[in-house]
Design a protein around this motif. Sequence first.
Motif, mmCIF file in Angstrom:
data_model
loop_
_atom_site.group_PDB
_atom_site.id
_atom_site.type_symbol
_atom_site.label_atom_id
_atom_site.label_comp_id
_atom_site.label_asym_id
_atom_site.label_seq_id
_atom_site.Cartn_x
_atom_site.Cartn_y
_atom_site.Cartn_z
ATOM 1 N N UNK A 18 43.695 32.621 18.370
ATOM 2 C CA UNK A 18 42.201 32.147 17.276
ATOM 3 C C UNK A 18 42.115 30.916 17.635
ATOM 4 N N UNK A 19 40.771 30.408 17.784
ATOM 5 C CA UNK A 19 40.453 28.777 17.935
ATOM 6 C C UNK A 19 40.570 28.596 16.466
ATOM 7 N N UNK A 20 41.830 27.765 16.070
ATOM 8 C CA UNK A 20 41.898 27.560 14.571
ATOM 9 C C UNK A 20 42.329 26.030 14.834
ATOM 10 N N UNK A 21 42.278 25.362 13.586
ATOM 11 C CA UNK A 21 42.632 23.842 13.544
ATOM 12 C C UNK A 21 41.597 23.055 13.693
ATOM 13 N N UNK A 22 41.842 21.747 13.682
ATOM 14 C CA UNK A 22 40.857 20.607 13.760
ATOM 15 C C UNK A 22 40.513 20.230 15.092
ATOM 16 N N UNK A 23 41.415 20.477 16.141
ATOM 17 C CA UNK A 23 41.235 20.031 17.470
ATOM 18 C C UNK A 23 41.743 21.213 18.430
ATOM 19 N N UNK A 24 41.554 21.078 19.871
ATOM 20 C CA UNK A 24 42.168 21.967 20.731
ATOM 21 C C UNK A 24 43.740 21.955 20.841
ATOM 22 N N UNK A 25 44.165 20.417 20.508
ATOM 23 C CA UNK A 25 45.601 20.507 20.417
ATOM 24 C C UNK A 25 46.236 21.177 19.384
ATOM 25 N N UNK A 26 45.568 21.542 18.110
ATOM 26 C CA UNK A 26 46.026 22.328 16.961
ATOM 27 C C UNK A 26 46.022 23.682 17.615
ATOM 28 N N UNK A 27 45.160 24.147 18.301
ATOM 29 C CA UNK A 27 44.938 25.621 18.775
ATOM 30 C C UNK A 27 46.029 25.821 19.906
ATOM 31 N N UNK A 28 46.460 24.902 20.737
ATOM 32 C CA UNK A 28 47.380 24.961 21.830
ATOM 33 C C UNK A 28 48.908 25.085 21.085
ATOM 34 N N UNK A 29 48.951 24.318 19.855
ATOM 35 C CA UNK A 29 50.199 24.426 19.256
ATOM 36 C C UNK A 29 50.599 25.746 18.539
ATOM 37 N N UNK A 30 49.407 26.478 18.216
ATOM 38 C CA UNK A 30 49.313 27.677 17.634
ATOM 39 C C UNK A 30 49.722 28.625 18.745
ATOM 40 N N UNK A 31 49.020 28.536 19.934
ATOM 41 C CA UNK A 31 49.426 29.505 21.172
ATOM 42 C C UNK A 31 51.071 29.279 21.393
ATOM 43 N N UNK A 32 51.448 28.021 21.535
ATOM 44 C CA UNK A 32 53.172 28.188 21.754
ATOM 45 C C UNK A 32 53.892 28.734 20.548
ATOM 46 N N UNK A 33 53.332 28.469 19.364
ATOM 47 C CA UNK A 33 54.171 29.104 18.339
ATOM 48 C C UNK A 33 54.113 30.638 18.207
ATOM 49 N N UNK A 34 52.877 31.158 18.359
ATOM 50 C CA UNK A 34 52.760 32.746 18.330
ATOM 51 C C UNK A 34 53.022 33.374 19.817
ATOM 52 N N UNK A 35 52.548 32.897 20.866
ATOM 53 C CA UNK A 35 52.975 33.530 22.095
ATOM 54 C C UNK A 35 54.195 33.226 22.561
ATOM 55 N N UNK A 36 54.555 32.098 22.551
ATOM 56 C CA UNK A 36 55.939 31.681 23.033
ATOM 57 C C UNK A 36 57.242 31.338 22.417
ATOM 58 N N UNK A 37 56.646 31.387 20.978
ATOM 59 C CA UNK A 37 57.897 31.034 20.124
ATOM 60 C C UNK A 37 58.519 29.523 20.229
ATOM 61 N N UNK A 38 57.657 28.816 20.658
ATOM 62 C CA UNK A 38 58.384 27.316 20.860
ATOM 63 C C UNK A 38 57.543 26.443 20.221
ATOM 64 N N UNK A 39 58.638 25.742 19.362
ATOM 65 C CA UNK A 39 57.857 24.657 18.573
ATOM 66 C C UNK A 39 57.278 23.617 19.394
#
Length: 306
Positions: free
Chosen positions: A139-160
Amino acid sequence: MTDNIDIDRSLGFTIAARNARGRLVRLGPVLESIISAHAYPPAIEKLLAEALVLTALLGATLKDDSGQMTLQAQTEGGPIDLLVCDYRGGELRGYIKFDAERLAEMPVNPTLFALFGKGYLAITFDQVATGERYQGIVPLEGATLADAAESYFAQSEQIPSLIRIGVTRDEHGCVAGGLMLQHLAEGEEGRDRIHTRLDHPEWEHVAILGSTIKIEELAQRDLPLETIVWRLFNEETEVRLLGGASLTKGCRCDVVHIRDVLSKFPAEERANMADDTGKIGVDCAFCSRIFAIPVAELENAGETTK
């Protein structure tokens, strides 16, 4: 304008003792070339600049130059209909389709939710050499695209991950830069990455240092990328630079290819596509160019190939 060795370039580095890797990107003339092809209002220009920096940060992780990374955002309820960027072998392209009337009703600096409404971010990696394709959607969540990308790595890749992006405009045009830091588990092959936080608490140390980066530093034309790495991590035992890569505008519209595609259509369909002057207009959304192909040329091409 003086030479800027770190404009339109990426730089990778690793911090082995912390099991972390990072990448810096700064875009200048390439960015200006892409966005100047469209009459984007400031809010859309800034968003596309952020998206292109993010695309460069993610795309540079591809080991195969023939591979492609695509970033796409689609929405429900916002003035933006589609945002798409891609990276292949150091080449970048991107565009945004939006409703100008609805955007005009927004405040000067609209939030990500205001622009996209209920949307999602899709990141796709195509490995041409192996034929593998991987896509993650969040989902496009957060204040910026960078926030959304961090969520992508956390959810899809499990990479902090930590991602920061800065955009500005000066007398030379638009300039933008970004930093991406990621934790890599030691001996992660064959094991679940979800345990990285427990196994390596030093990631928090790396993330805290990375968070001290100033947005204006990322978009400062005359500040070498190597200097940014040194400022952030000069107290670490070893920081290994992986070398930089040049970034270019990569719209792949080609008249020969367009003619070849059109020539495969039946003559009757080609005639229906043509305007009153006997030409078929093919619009490239990325570079905002219209290629006018005479139907007569296609007919001649078809006859020569028989």
